[in-house]
Scaffold this motif. Structure first.
Motif, PDB file in Angstrom:
ATOM      1  N   ILE A  35       9.745   2.339   4.480  1.00 56.70           N
ATOM      2  CA  ILE A  35       9.309   1.686   3.248  1.00 56.70           C
ATOM      3  C   ILE A  35       8.183   2.471   2.592  1.00 56.70           C
ATOM      4  CG2 ILE A  35      10.009  -0.580   4.097  1.00 56.70           C
ATOM      5  CD1 ILE A  35       7.048  -1.218   4.599  1.00 56.70           C
ATOM      6  N   LYS A  42      10.844   8.267   0.305  1.00 56.03           N
ATOM      7  CA  LYS A  42      11.798   7.582   1.180  1.00 56.03           C
ATOM      8  C   LYS A  42      13.202   8.157   1.045  1.00 56.03           C
ATOM      9  CE  LYS A  42      11.252   3.524  -0.656  1.00 56.03           C
ATOM     10  NZ  LYS A  42      10.366   3.914  -1.787  1.00 56.03           N
ATOM     11  N   GLU A 170      18.940   0.856   0.987  1.00 54.72           N
ATOM     12  CA  GLU A 170      18.793  -0.380   0.221  1.00 54.72           C
ATOM     13  C   GLU A 170      19.976  -1.325   0.478  1.00 54.72           C
ATOM     14  OE1 GLU A 170      16.240  -1.271  -1.515  1.00 54.72           O
ATOM     15  OE2 GLU A 170      15.112   0.583  -1.759  1.00 54.72           O
ATOM     16  N   THR A 201      16.171   1.872   4.310  1.00 54.29           N
ATOM     17  CA  THR A 201      15.176   1.740   3.258  1.00 54.29           C
ATOM     18  C   THR A 201      15.365   0.381   2.616  1.00 54.29           C
ATOM     19  OG1 THR A 201      16.597   2.715   1.542  1.00 54.29           O
ATOM     20  CG2 THR A 201      15.209   4.227   2.812  1.00 54.29           C
ATOM     21  N   GLU A 202      14.296  -0.204   2.137  1.00 50.34           N
ATOM     22  CA  GLU A 202      14.390  -1.564   1.592  1.00 50.34           C
ATOM     23  C   GLU A 202      13.158  -1.881   0.764  1.00 50.34           C
ATOM     24  OE1 GLU A 202      15.758  -4.632   0.311  1.00 50.34           O
ATOM     25  OE2 GLU A 202      17.057  -3.923   1.925  1.00 50.34           O
ATOM     26  N   HIS A 203      13.380  -2.543  -0.380  1.00 52.53           N
ATOM     27  CA  HIS A 203      12.280  -2.996  -1.228  1.00 52.53           C
ATOM     28  C   HIS A 203      11.890  -4.438  -0.974  1.00 52.53           C
ATOM     29  CE1 HIS A 203      12.911   0.536  -4.072  1.00 52.53           C
ATOM     30  NE2 HIS A 203      11.604   0.490  -3.893  1.00 52.53           N
ATOM     31  N   VAL A 208      12.404  -6.908   5.325  1.00 51.19           N
ATOM     32  CA  VAL A 208      11.762  -5.958   6.234  1.00 51.19           C
ATOM     33  C   VAL A 208      11.012  -6.678   7.341  1.00 51.19           C
ATOM     34  CG1 VAL A 208       9.987  -4.176   6.407  1.00 51.19           C
ATOM     35  CG2 VAL A 208      11.619  -4.112   4.520  1.00 51.19           C
TER      36      VAL A 208
END
Length: 258
Positions: A35, A42, A170, A201-203, A208
């Motif tokens: 992250i 990333k 994502e 990966t993650e927003h 998370v």
């Protein structure tokens, strides 16, 4: 020895250093979140592990074997799977045909027209669809699926090469909260059942903190923190790069980080 070992990884684009000497490990059976704020490096890191980008310097090894400098197809055959931010399936094919195509590609028979594709690897495709909860919809056209189900089909396709490491870019992008949680709970189960590693990966910070075993945080190409949910949530540098001094994750509505 860790399954994935990244050492002093660097990527330069001209005079711009996108990734600046980062190192981290990933164990089998572990879900690791990568992250950081926009522009942190990333995606560049992700694409170097996958082989889509060549590293300027550093080393990436999987199960003791060097990945740096190899083509994505070679890396896939060494046991690295991948899903994408925008789910990629063939809308003209049925659900099971999409998974069969992924299996054909893995077995390097994608251009073997002597036998109908629909007859090949059907049992294996059914098994993968069963693992992601899509077997009942195997014969539906992919074009008719809800977006959350498309992501499940893509996950089955990502498992077609029986990966030791699955890269998920994502994975919950564009999904409603319940769909996000369902997909990540399924991913967590697959990590345990298959003893594979997942780097994602993650927003959405709710995803998370709820599902990652560990997190690594990048900012301006450098690794600034790593650890579990509490370590990252309370890390002063992480709070600074995300929100500015004096703010915390507790002040931010869950999932609102972009």
């Amino acid at each position: 020895m860790s399954l994935l070992e990244v050492r002093d990884l660097k990527k330069k684009f001209g005079g711009n250093v996108a990734v600046d000497g980062i190192s981290f490990d990933l164990q089998a059976g572990e879900l690791l979140a990568l992250i950081g704020p926009n522009g942190a490096g990333k995606t560049t890191t992700f694409n170097m592990v996958n082989g889509q980008l060549a590293a300027t310097a550093g080393s990436i090894t999987l199960d003791g074997k060097e990945l740096t400098g190899l083509a994505p197809r070679k890396i896939a055959h060494m046991g690295v799977g991948r899903t994408f931010q925008i789910a990629a399936t063939f809308s003209s094919l049925t659900v099971i045909e999409n998974v069969q195509m992924a299996l054909l590609a893995h077995h390097r028979k994608i251009y073997s027209f002597w036998r109908a594709a629909a007859d090949q690897y059907k049992a294996e495709a059914q098994s993968l669809l069963g693992q992601v909860g899509m077997l009942a919809q195997a014969d539906r056209p992919s074009s008719e699926l809800a977006y959350g189900d498309v992501k499940r089909v893509e996950l089955a396709m990502g498992l077609a090469n029986d990966p030791k490491l699955l890269l998920m870019d994502e994975p919950t992008a564009g999904m409603a909260p319940k769909e996000r949680n369902d997909l990540m709970a399924l991913t967590k189960k697959l990590v345990v059942d298959r003893n594979m590693a997942v780097l994602f990966t993650e927003h959405s910070m709710d995803v998370v903190f709820a599902y990652a075993d560990r997190m690594i945080v990048l900012a301006r190409g450098r690794l600034i923190a790593e650890g579990g949910a509490d370590d990252i949530r309370n890390h002063p540098k992480v709070q600074e790069v995300y929100f500015g001094t004096g703010k915390t994750f507790e002040n931010k509505e869950a999932g609102a980080v972009q």
